[in-house]
Design a protein around this motif. Sequence first.
Motif, mmCIF file in Angstrom:
data_model
loop_
_atom_site.group_PDB
_atom_site.id
_atom_site.type_symbol
_atom_site.label_atom_id
_atom_site.label_comp_id
_atom_site.label_asym_id
_atom_site.label_seq_id
_atom_site.Cartn_x
_atom_site.Cartn_y
_atom_site.Cartn_z
ATOM 1 N N ASP A 1 0.803 -1.127 -0.184
ATOM 2 C CA ASP A 1 0.042 -0.051 -0.102
ATOM 3 C C ASP A 1 1.041 1.219 0.105
ATOM 4 N N ASN A 2 0.453 2.209 -0.826
ATOM 5 C CA ASN A 2 1.325 3.452 -0.802
ATOM 6 C C ASN A 2 0.432 4.740 -0.839
ATOM 7 N N GLU A 3 1.212 5.778 -0.476
ATOM 8 C CA GLU A 3 0.364 6.794 -0.093
ATOM 9 C C GLU A 3 1.155 7.899 -1.034
ATOM 10 N N LEU A 4 0.451 8.806 -1.973
ATOM 11 C CA LEU A 4 0.952 9.802 -2.815
ATOM 12 C C LEU A 4 0.292 11.025 -2.182
ATOM 13 N N VAL A 5 0.990 12.014 -1.901
ATOM 14 C CA VAL A 5 0.509 13.397 -1.464
ATOM 15 C C VAL A 5 0.907 14.326 -2.029
ATOM 16 N N LEU A 6 0.139 15.475 -2.609
ATOM 17 C CA LEU A 6 0.298 16.714 -2.989
ATOM 18 C C LEU A 6 0.364 17.647 -2.273
ATOM 19 N N VAL A 7 1.222 18.698 -2.033
ATOM 20 C CA VAL A 7 1.331 19.889 -1.373
ATOM 21 C C VAL A 7 1.438 20.977 -1.934
ATOM 22 N N ALA A 8 0.610 21.905 -1.730
ATOM 23 C CA ALA A 8 0.613 23.264 -2.377
ATOM 24 C C ALA A 8 1.790 23.893 -1.955
ATOM 25 N N GLU A 9 2.534 24.613 -2.900
ATOM 26 C CA GLU A 9 3.676 25.323 -2.445
ATOM 27 C C GLU A 9 3.204 26.753 -2.190
ATOM 28 N N ASN A 10 2.232 27.288 -3.143
ATOM 29 C CA ASN A 10 1.822 28.577 -3.208
ATOM 30 C C ASN A 10 0.250 28.469 -3.476
ATOM 31 N N LEU A 11 -0.264 29.564 -3.865
ATOM 32 C CA LEU A 11 -1.711 29.798 -4.352
ATOM 33 C C LEU A 11 -1.911 30.317 -5.671
ATOM 34 N N GLY A 12 -0.740 30.495 -6.262
ATOM 35 C CA GLY A 12 -0.648 31.184 -7.728
ATOM 36 C C GLY A 12 -1.095 32.838 -7.368
ATOM 37 N N SER A 13 -1.473 33.259 -8.257
ATOM 38 C CA SER A 13 -1.970 34.605 -8.338
ATOM 39 C C SER A 13 -3.287 34.588 -8.094
ATOM 40 N N ILE A 14 -4.224 33.453 -8.242
ATOM 41 C CA ILE A 14 -5.635 33.417 -8.072
ATOM 42 C C ILE A 14 -5.927 32.378 -6.997
ATOM 43 N N PRO A 15 -6.226 32.480 -5.928
ATOM 44 C CA PRO A 15 -6.382 31.351 -5.115
ATOM 45 C C PRO A 15 -7.503 30.580 -5.222
ATOM 46 N N PRO A 16 -7.667 29.424 -4.750
ATOM 47 C CA PRO A 16 -6.782 28.466 -4.148
ATOM 48 C C PRO A 16 -5.883 27.862 -5.373
ATOM 49 N N ASN A 17 -4.789 27.034 -4.815
ATOM 50 C CA ASN A 17 -4.037 26.326 -5.591
ATOM 51 C C ASN A 17 -5.028 24.947 -6.102
ATOM 52 N N THR A 18 -4.909 24.686 -7.163
ATOM 53 C CA THR A 18 -6.080 23.970 -7.967
ATOM 54 C C THR A 18 -5.016 22.896 -8.757
ATOM 55 N N SER A 19 -5.414 21.767 -8.807
ATOM 56 C CA SER A 19 -4.562 20.786 -9.576
ATOM 57 C C SER A 19 -5.476 19.525 -10.180
ATOM 58 N N TYR A 20 -5.007 19.269 -11.121
ATOM 59 C CA TYR A 20 -5.592 17.946 -11.853
ATOM 60 C C TYR A 20 -4.683 16.927 -12.138
ATOM 61 N N LEU A 21 -5.161 15.523 -11.718
ATOM 62 C CA LEU A 21 -4.233 14.483 -12.031
ATOM 63 C C LEU A 21 -4.836 13.453 -12.926
ATOM 64 N N VAL A 22 -3.863 12.858 -13.844
ATOM 65 C CA VAL A 22 -4.290 11.848 -14.753
ATOM 66 C C VAL A 22 -3.372 10.857 -14.302
ATOM 67 N N ALA A 23 -3.589 9.764 -13.758
ATOM 68 C CA ALA A 23 -2.892 8.653 -13.603
ATOM 69 C C ALA A 23 -3.015 7.588 -14.843
ATOM 70 N N VAL A 24 -1.959 7.266 -15.294
ATOM 71 C CA VAL A 24 -1.889 6.299 -16.569
ATOM 72 C C VAL A 24 -1.191 4.846 -16.043
ATOM 73 N N VAL A 25 -2.039 4.019 -16.147
ATOM 74 C CA VAL A 25 -1.784 2.631 -15.668
ATOM 75 C C VAL A 25 -2.004 1.608 -16.609
ATOM 76 N N GLY A 26 -0.915 1.250 -17.506
ATOM 77 C CA GLY A 26 -1.285 0.381 -18.499
ATOM 78 C C GLY A 26 -2.156 1.422 -19.599
ATOM 79 N N HIS A 27 -3.150 0.578 -20.030
ATOM 80 C CA HIS A 27 -3.894 1.594 -21.068
ATOM 81 C C HIS A 27 -5.356 2.156 -20.388
ATOM 82 N N ASN A 28 -5.195 2.266 -19.036
ATOM 83 C CA ASN A 28 -6.295 2.953 -18.305
ATOM 84 C C ASN A 28 -5.761 4.415 -17.823
ATOM 85 N N ASN A 29 -6.586 5.376 -18.261
ATOM 86 C CA ASN A 29 -6.322 6.742 -17.630
ATOM 87 C C ASN A 29 -7.365 7.159 -16.613
#
Length: 148
Positions: free
Chosen positions: A107-135
């Motif tokens: 079991d593994n834990e992947l954690v994203l931490v905001a380093e800043n808020l950019g110029s327009i808060p909040p910090n937003t992110s989008y993750l695409v995990a590609v495992v084999g042929h699955n997105n």
Amino acid sequence: MPAPVLLSPEKKREQTIVKAPPVIIDEKNKPAKKTSSNQEKFVSRQNKLQMVIPVTAPVIELRFYDNAAIDGDSIAIFLNGHLLREHILLGSEPQTIKILAADLQQDNELVLVAENLGSIPPNTSYLVAVVGHNNMKHVCLPMKAPVR
């Protein structure tokens, strides 16, 4: 707030796997230094599970984007408590990290931490995990300002 993602390998085949720290195999994405203020932010925050990624392929590719206006948001990525990469500037083009499944634990834990808020808060992110042929696509919760 960090955004954790659980990476769970399916049944492992019978083979000898040498336990080693995760390896980033994309030359642009070299491992980060071991100590940083991002480490302090990571340790001081409470994590909330957002998604589970079944690991069913030899390589997991993680692609990070800004999910709103491209405004200078940046993040740090931790896997099982270890800093993989920091100062990742999010934009419309993906910032990609590849991880070998053989280097993962049960079991593994992947954690994203905001380093800043950019110029327009909040910090937003989008993750695409590609495992084999699955997105697997996931919009991470808006991240709050870094703890100082």
